[in-house]
Design a protein around this motif. Structure first.
Motif, mmCIF file in Angstrom:
data_model
loop_
_atom_site.group_PDB
_atom_site.id
_atom_site.type_symbol
_atom_site.label_atom_id
_atom_site.label_comp_id
_atom_site.label_asym_id
_atom_site.label_seq_id
_atom_site.Cartn_x
_atom_site.Cartn_y
_atom_site.Cartn_z
ATOM 1 N N GLY A 82 0.713 -1.228 0.176
ATOM 2 C CA GLY A 82 -0.061 0.054 -0.104
ATOM 3 C C GLY A 82 0.689 1.071 -0.011
ATOM 4 O O GLY A 82 0.315 2.325 -0.157
ATOM 5 N N HIS A 83 1.995 1.224 0.106
ATOM 6 C CA HIS A 83 2.921 2.174 0.291
ATOM 7 C C HIS A 83 3.586 2.694 -1.126
ATOM 8 O O HIS A 83 3.395 1.627 -2.046
ATOM 9 N N TYR A 84 4.266 3.787 -1.592
ATOM 10 C CA TYR A 84 5.001 4.105 -2.491
ATOM 11 C C TYR A 84 6.572 4.198 -2.223
ATOM 12 O O TYR A 84 6.701 5.043 -1.208
ATOM 13 N N TYR A 85 7.181 3.508 -3.004
ATOM 14 C CA TYR A 85 8.649 3.355 -2.716
ATOM 15 C C TYR A 85 9.197 3.964 -4.001
ATOM 16 O O TYR A 85 8.888 3.916 -5.097
ATOM 17 N N LEU A 86 10.278 5.028 -3.919
ATOM 18 C CA LEU A 86 11.029 5.541 -4.944
ATOM 19 C C LEU A 86 12.568 5.446 -5.002
ATOM 20 O O LEU A 86 13.030 5.588 -3.555
ATOM 21 N N GLU A 182 0.264 13.927 -7.353
ATOM 22 C CA GLU A 182 -0.846 13.262 -7.650
ATOM 23 C C GLU A 182 -1.187 11.830 -7.425
ATOM 24 O O GLU A 182 0.025 11.040 -7.869
ATOM 25 N N ILE A 183 -1.918 11.390 -6.433
ATOM 26 C CA ILE A 183 -2.015 10.101 -6.058
ATOM 27 C C ILE A 183 -3.258 9.388 -6.596
ATOM 28 O O ILE A 183 -4.476 10.032 -6.412
ATOM 29 N N GLY A 184 -3.372 8.462 -7.579
ATOM 30 C CA GLY A 184 -4.693 7.901 -8.098
ATOM 31 C C GLY A 184 -4.489 6.594 -8.933
ATOM 32 O O GLY A 184 -3.344 6.541 -9.539
ATOM 33 N N ASP A 185 -5.349 5.949 -9.259
ATOM 34 C CA ASP A 185 -5.110 4.640 -10.172
ATOM 35 C C ASP A 185 -4.022 3.820 -9.812
ATOM 36 O O ASP A 185 -3.367 3.207 -10.619
ATOM 37 N N LEU A 189 2.065 10.130 -8.920
ATOM 38 C CA LEU A 189 2.721 10.953 -10.174
ATOM 39 C C LEU A 189 3.211 12.209 -9.727
ATOM 40 O O LEU A 189 2.459 12.995 -9.104
ATOM 41 N N LEU A 190 4.742 12.433 -10.068
ATOM 42 C CA LEU A 190 5.234 13.437 -9.712
ATOM 43 C C LEU A 190 5.593 14.504 -11.018
ATOM 44 O O LEU A 190 6.418 13.903 -11.858
#
Length: 192
Positions: A82-86, A182-185, A189-190
């Motif tokens: 569920g997290h975002y890793y970059l 933006e967070i979605g789908d 998105l940066l």
């Protein structure tokens, strides 16, 4: 196909037919068992071919990766947890971060701080912060550079966390250098 290719194909079909005929003749009393074995091996073969053909999709689902799109936009797929890793380059070293919009600054683990050249002598735990694990000691530091896609920042303020952390955090002080977040789908998105 030329004549030579047709001849090779005919030879392989005859050879396969001869081998198949011999297997059937040898196992004529156990045809049911032989057919079950043939079906099982056929399904295994199809499964392996499907796994090889879908490996890129499977790998992306298990370990999604960020991508830099045209115009410098960066898309970061949501991971299964569920997290975002970059991954960003800090002082020239690639570091993996968990995106944390609740964190004010970039927060480094002690191990990641050492990887980017921050020595124990550079770390002075002079502050405290409230984290999900309670109050922790923090040390303010300056990072020479942080680069994520086309966005490069110099002299970035960060914190080294003295508490137990599995992952360094990418906080808002750096994320705000992007014009849009933006967070979605199922993706972050940066936009530069």
């Amino acid at each position: 196909m030329d004549t030579n290719s047709w001849m090779n194909l005919a030879y392989l079909v005859l050879l396969g037919g001869a081998l198949g005929g011999w297997v059937i003749y040898q196992n004529r009393g156990r045809m049911n068992q032989m057919m079950q074995g043939a079906v099982a091996w056929g399904l295994i073969f199809i499964g392996v071919v499907a796994a090889i053909g879908l490996w890129g999709d499977i790998r992306q689902s298990v370990a999604p990766r960020q991508a830099v799109l045209q115009g410098g936009e960066i898309t970061v797929p949501q991971s299964p947890d569920g997290h975002y890793y970059l991954t960003a380059e800090v002082n020239g070293e690639p570091l993996r971060f968990m995106v944390d919009t609740g964190a004010s600054d970039i927060v480094l683990t002690r191990a990641d701080a050492a990887r980017v050249g921050i020595t124990e002598d550079d770390i002075v735990f002079s502050g405290r912060a409230l984290s999900a694990n309670g109050e922790v000691r923090i040390a303010p530091v300056r990072l020479d550079s942080v680069a994520l896609g086309p966005v490069v920042a110099q002299g970035v303020r960060a914190m080294v966390n003295d508490g137990e952390m599995r992952q360094s955090l990418m906080g808002m002080s750096y994320l705000q250098t992007f014009s849009k977040i933006e967070i979605g789908d199922g993706a972050l998105l940066l936009k530069p």
